[in-house]
Design a protein around this motif. Structure first.
Motif, PDB file in Angstrom:
ATOM      1  N   SER A 157       0.846  -1.188   0.000  1.00 35.08           N
ATOM      2  CA  SER A 157       0.000   0.000   0.000  1.00 35.08           C
ATOM      3  C   SER A 157       0.885   1.243   0.000  1.00 35.08           C
ATOM      4  CB  SER A 157      -0.907  -0.003   1.228  1.00 35.08           C
ATOM      5  OG  SER A 157      -0.117   0.074   2.420  1.00 35.08           O
ATOM      6  N   LEU A 158       0.239   2.395  -0.265  1.00 29.96           N
ATOM      7  CA  LEU A 158       0.973   3.654  -0.292  1.00 29.96           C
ATOM      8  C   LEU A 158       1.621   3.946   1.055  1.00 29.96           C
ATOM      9  CD1 LEU A 158       1.716   6.250  -1.794  1.00 29.96           C
ATOM     10  CD2 LEU A 158      -0.461   7.227  -1.028  1.00 29.96           C
ATOM     11  N   ALA A 159       0.922   3.658   2.151  1.00 28.12           N
ATOM     12  CA  ALA A 159       1.473   3.918   3.485  1.00 28.12           C
ATOM     13  C   ALA A 159       2.716   3.075   3.732  1.00 28.12           C
ATOM     14  CB  ALA A 159       0.415   3.628   4.545  1.00 28.12           C
ATOM     15  N   ARG A 160       2.695   1.824   3.296  1.00 29.81           N
ATOM     16  CA  ARG A 160       3.855   0.962   3.503  1.00 29.81           C
ATOM     17  C   ARG A 160       5.041   1.427   2.673  1.00 29.81           C
ATOM     18  NH1 ARG A 160       1.314  -5.196   3.532  1.00 29.81           N
ATOM     19  NH2 ARG A 160       0.111  -4.976   5.476  1.00 29.81           N
ATOM     20  N   LYS A 161       4.773   1.882   1.450  1.00 33.90           N
ATOM     21  CA  LYS A 161       5.867   2.364   0.606  1.00 33.90           C
ATOM     22  C   LYS A 161       6.507   3.614   1.188  1.00 33.90           C
ATOM     23  CE  LYS A 161       4.013   0.490  -3.721  1.00 33.90           C
ATOM     24  NZ  LYS A 161       3.474   0.804  -5.064  1.00 33.90           N
ATOM     25  N   VAL A 162       5.671   4.548   1.641  1.00 32.85           N
ATOM     26  CA  VAL A 162       6.200   5.772   2.261  1.00 32.85           C
ATOM     27  C   VAL A 162       6.974   5.443   3.532  1.00 32.85           C
ATOM     28  CG1 VAL A 162       5.556   7.942   3.362  1.00 32.85           C
ATOM     29  CG2 VAL A 162       4.415   7.228   1.255  1.00 32.85           C
ATOM     30  N   SER A 163       6.439   4.556   4.346  1.00 33.25           N
ATOM     31  CA  SER A 163       7.119   4.157   5.581  1.00 33.25           C
ATOM     32  C   SER A 163       8.464   3.495   5.274  1.00 33.25           C
ATOM     33  CB  SER A 163       6.233   3.196   6.383  1.00 33.25           C
ATOM     34  OG  SER A 163       4.998   3.790   6.706  1.00 33.25           O
ATOM     35  N   ALA A 164       8.498   2.613   4.269  1.00 34.95           N
ATOM     36  CA  ALA A 164       9.749   1.947   3.908  1.00 34.95           C
ATOM     37  C   ALA A 164      10.790   2.948   3.444  1.00 34.95           C
ATOM     38  CB  ALA A 164       9.490   0.904   2.815  1.00 34.95           C
ATOM     39  N   ALA A 165      10.362   3.956   2.678  1.00 32.19           N
ATOM     40  CA  ALA A 165      11.304   4.979   2.217  1.00 32.19           C
ATOM     41  C   ALA A 165      11.861   5.785   3.388  1.00 32.19           C
ATOM     42  CB  ALA A 165      10.618   5.909   1.220  1.00 32.19           C
ATOM     43  N   PHE A 201      10.894   3.770  15.601  1.00 32.86           N
ATOM     44  CA  PHE A 201      10.578   4.711  14.527  1.00 32.86           C
ATOM     45  C   PHE A 201       9.767   4.033  13.427  1.00 32.86           C
ATOM     46  CE2 PHE A 201      11.601   6.719  10.455  1.00 32.86           C
ATOM     47  CZ  PHE A 201      11.288   8.050  10.720  1.00 32.86           C
ATOM     48  N   SER A 202      10.081   2.777  13.129  1.00 29.11           N
ATOM     49  CA  SER A 202       9.357   2.046  12.083  1.00 29.11           C
ATOM     50  C   SER A 202       7.889   1.888  12.451  1.00 29.11           C
ATOM     51  CB  SER A 202      10.008   0.679  11.863  1.00 29.11           C
ATOM     52  OG  SER A 202      11.365   0.806  11.485  1.00 29.11           O
ATOM     53  N   LEU A 203       7.636   1.469  13.678  1.00 27.47           N
ATOM     54  CA  LEU A 203       6.243   1.301  14.113  1.00 27.47           C
ATOM     55  C   LEU A 203       5.494   2.628  14.098  1.00 27.47           C
ATOM     56  CD1 LEU A 203       6.786  -1.179  17.094  1.00 27.47           C
ATOM     57  CD2 LEU A 203       5.980  -1.712  14.783  1.00 27.47           C
ATOM     58  N   LEU A 204       6.156   3.667  14.601  1.00 31.31           N
ATOM     59  CA  LEU A 204       5.511   4.990  14.617  1.00 31.31           C
ATOM     60  C   LEU A 204       5.239   5.488  13.205  1.00 31.31           C
ATOM     61  CD1 LEU A 204       4.559   7.416  16.276  1.00 31.31           C
ATOM     62  CD2 LEU A 204       6.902   8.316  16.163  1.00 31.31           C
ATOM     63  N   THR A 205       6.187   5.246  12.299  1.00 27.98           N
ATOM     64  CA  THR A 205       6.007   5.694  10.913  1.00 27.98           C
ATOM     65  C   THR A 205       4.849   4.981  10.247  1.00 27.98           C
ATOM     66  OG1 THR A 205       8.382   6.146  10.728  1.00 27.98           O
ATOM     67  CG2 THR A 205       7.157   5.930   8.683  1.00 27.98           C
ATOM     68  N   LEU A 206       4.732   3.671  10.470  1.00 27.57           N
ATOM     69  CA  LEU A 206       3.616   2.923   9.881  1.00 27.57           C
ATOM     70  C   LEU A 206       2.264   3.448  10.364  1.00 27.57           C
ATOM     71  CD1 LEU A 206       5.005  -0.732  10.049  1.00 27.57           C
ATOM     72  CD2 LEU A 206       4.480   0.573   7.987  1.00 27.57           C
ATOM     73  N   LEU A 234      -2.552   6.705   9.049  1.00 26.75           N
ATOM     74  CA  LEU A 234      -3.577   7.682   9.384  1.00 26.75           C
ATOM     75  C   LEU A 234      -3.544   8.889   8.449  1.00 26.75           C
ATOM     76  CD1 LEU A 234      -3.287   7.655  13.295  1.00 26.75           C
ATOM     77  CD2 LEU A 234      -5.027   6.533  11.871  1.00 26.75           C
ATOM     78  N   ALA A 235      -2.326   9.365   8.149  1.00 25.29           N
ATOM     79  CA  ALA A 235      -2.206  10.574   7.337  1.00 25.29           C
ATOM     80  C   ALA A 235      -2.579  10.339   5.884  1.00 25.29           C
ATOM     81  CB  ALA A 235      -0.769  11.121   7.426  1.00 25.29           C
ATOM     82  N   LEU A 236      -2.336   9.143   5.378  1.00 18.87           N
ATOM     83  CA  LEU A 236      -2.584   8.863   3.965  1.00 18.87           C
ATOM     84  C   LEU A 236      -3.926   8.181   3.716  1.00 18.87           C
ATOM     85  CD1 LEU A 236       0.979   7.633   2.930  1.00 18.87           C
ATOM     86  CD2 LEU A 236      -0.019   9.892   2.594  1.00 18.87           C
ATOM     87  N   ARG A 237      -4.736   8.020   4.746  1.00 20.34           N
ATOM     88  CA  ARG A 237      -6.035   7.369   4.550  1.00 20.34           C
ATOM     89  C   ARG A 237      -6.922   8.140   3.577  1.00 20.34           C
ATOM     90  NH1 ARG A 237      -9.119   5.794   9.878  1.00 20.34           N
ATOM     91  NH2 ARG A 237      -7.290   4.403   9.953  1.00 20.34           N
ATOM     92  N   PRO A 238      -7.061   9.484   3.708  1.00 18.49           N
ATOM     93  CA  PRO A 238      -7.871  10.206   2.707  1.00 18.49           C
ATOM     94  C   PRO A 238      -7.321  10.075   1.289  1.00 18.49           C
ATOM     95  CG  PRO A 238      -7.485  11.566   4.648  1.00 18.49           C
ATOM     96  CD  PRO A 238      -6.597  10.375   4.764  1.00 18.49           C
ATOM     97  N   VAL A 239      -5.999  10.089   1.171  1.00 14.85           N
ATOM     98  CA  VAL A 239      -5.395   9.961  -0.152  1.00 14.85           C
ATOM     99  C   VAL A 239      -5.711   8.598  -0.756  1.00 14.85           C
ATOM    100  CG1 VAL A 239      -3.218   9.970  -1.421  1.00 14.85           C
ATOM    101  CG2 VAL A 239      -3.551  11.564   0.478  1.00 14.85           C
ATOM    102  N   ARG A 240      -5.649   7.555   0.075  1.00 17.76           N
ATOM    103  CA  ARG A 240      -5.961   6.213  -0.430  1.00 17.76           C
ATOM    104  C   ARG A 240      -7.415   6.129  -0.891  1.00 17.76           C
ATOM    105  NH1 ARG A 240      -3.655   4.371   4.351  1.00 17.76           N
ATOM    106  NH2 ARG A 240      -5.660   3.436   4.927  1.00 17.76           N
ATOM    107  N   ARG A 241      -8.331   6.749  -0.131  1.00 21.13           N
ATOM    108  CA  ARG A 241      -9.745   6.716  -0.516  1.00 21.13           C
ATOM    109  C   ARG A 241      -9.970   7.425  -1.845  1.00 21.13           C
ATOM    110  NH1 ARG A 241     -13.087   9.399   3.768  1.00 21.13           N
ATOM    111  NH2 ARG A 241     -14.791   8.626   2.484  1.00 21.13           N
TER     112      ARG A 241
END
Length: 261
Positions: free
Chosen positions: A4-12, A182-187, A192-199
């Motif tokens: 998902s987009l959130a996972r990709k952003v978090s991984a980066a 940091f990884s857990l916090l980023t995920l 939460l922040a990208l939920r509207p974007v995903r919708r």
């Protein structure tokens, strides 16, 4: 498996954090090693300096270096105070060991490289290597400026490495814990922040898919509750569908005229 987009952003973000911390830790480790080695060398240089002052005070009274019998007790006492000190030696300008914390080495000769610092009249500390030991020393100079010999102190070459090894282990654990936290916090934050974007992306994808369906009269459901942006996108999809239908009609008409010609 698609991310998902959130996972990709978090991984980066995690990759950037890990790379930055690795580079900073590498430079910090070598700098800290240099500073710690300098402090250890300064510590033992001070011990050698203390012995040097006592010996030079006696030399300035007119005594010869080999006549200073009380020096043997002094260096044995200094060695007993610190278990990290492997040995303390005092040798003359010819390289003969006159006093040593290991009395069995008295009368032996020091390596030729140990005589090189005595060629200058400077009384600055010098550093040498002796097999598995580090050596710090100071020239012994009388009040006439003549170099009478030198006092050297030997300490383990692995002393700094042992101290740094334990410290590096603790640092690795702390960095690992920081990365995991940091990884857990980023995920969580990214989700939460990208939920509207995903919708919105999902709505756009569904709208485009339905607009390109052959039976273009299928209505797009579920877009009315997505807000002003999604309502405008719904209108855009409708107009896009109309444009596609006009293009299809025009294409059919052109093909018909070609057949009549």
């Amino acid at each position: 498996m698609s991310w998902s987009l959130a996972r990709k952003v978090s991984a980066a973000l995690i990759a950037i954090l890990v790379s930055t911390m690795m580079v900073m830790s590498l430079f910090g480790f070598f700098k800290f090693e240099e500073v710690m080695s300098s402090l250890v060398r300064s510590r033992y240089s001070f011990v050698a300096f203390t012995i040097k002052k006592k010996v030079e005070d006696s030399l300035n009274l007119g005594f010869a270096l080999r006549q200073l019998r009380q020096v043997q007790e002094t260096i044995e006492l200094e060695k007993a105070r610190d278990e990290q000190i492997q040995g303390i030696e005092i040798y003359d300008a010819r390289g003969e060991i006159l006093f040593n914390s290991d009395r069995g080495r008295i009368g032996a000769s020091v390596p030729e490289t140990w005589l090189d610092p005595l060629t200058a009249t400077s009384s600055q500390p010098f550093a040498l290597m002796d097999e598995d030991s580090n050596v710090v020393g100071l020239p012994l100079v009388n009040n006439l400026g003549k170099v009478e010999g030198a006092v050297v102190l030997l300490y383990p070459s692995g002393y700094v490495e042992r101290e740094l090894g334990a410290m590096l282990g603790r640092l690795a654990l702390e960095i690992g814990g920081l990365v995991v936290g940091f990884s857990l916090l980023t995920l969580v934050v990214a989700s939460l922040a990208l939920r509207p974007v995903r919708r919105r992306l999902a709505a756009m994808e569904a709208g485009l898919d339905r607009a390109l369906m052959k039976d273009g009269d299928v209505a797009i459901a579920g877009l009315g509750d997505l807000g002003e942006f999604d309502g405008q996108f719904d209108e855009f999809v409708g107009k896009t569908r109309e444009a596609i239908e006009h293009i299809k009609t025009s294409t059919d008409e052109v093909e018909r005229l070609d057949r009549l010609a």
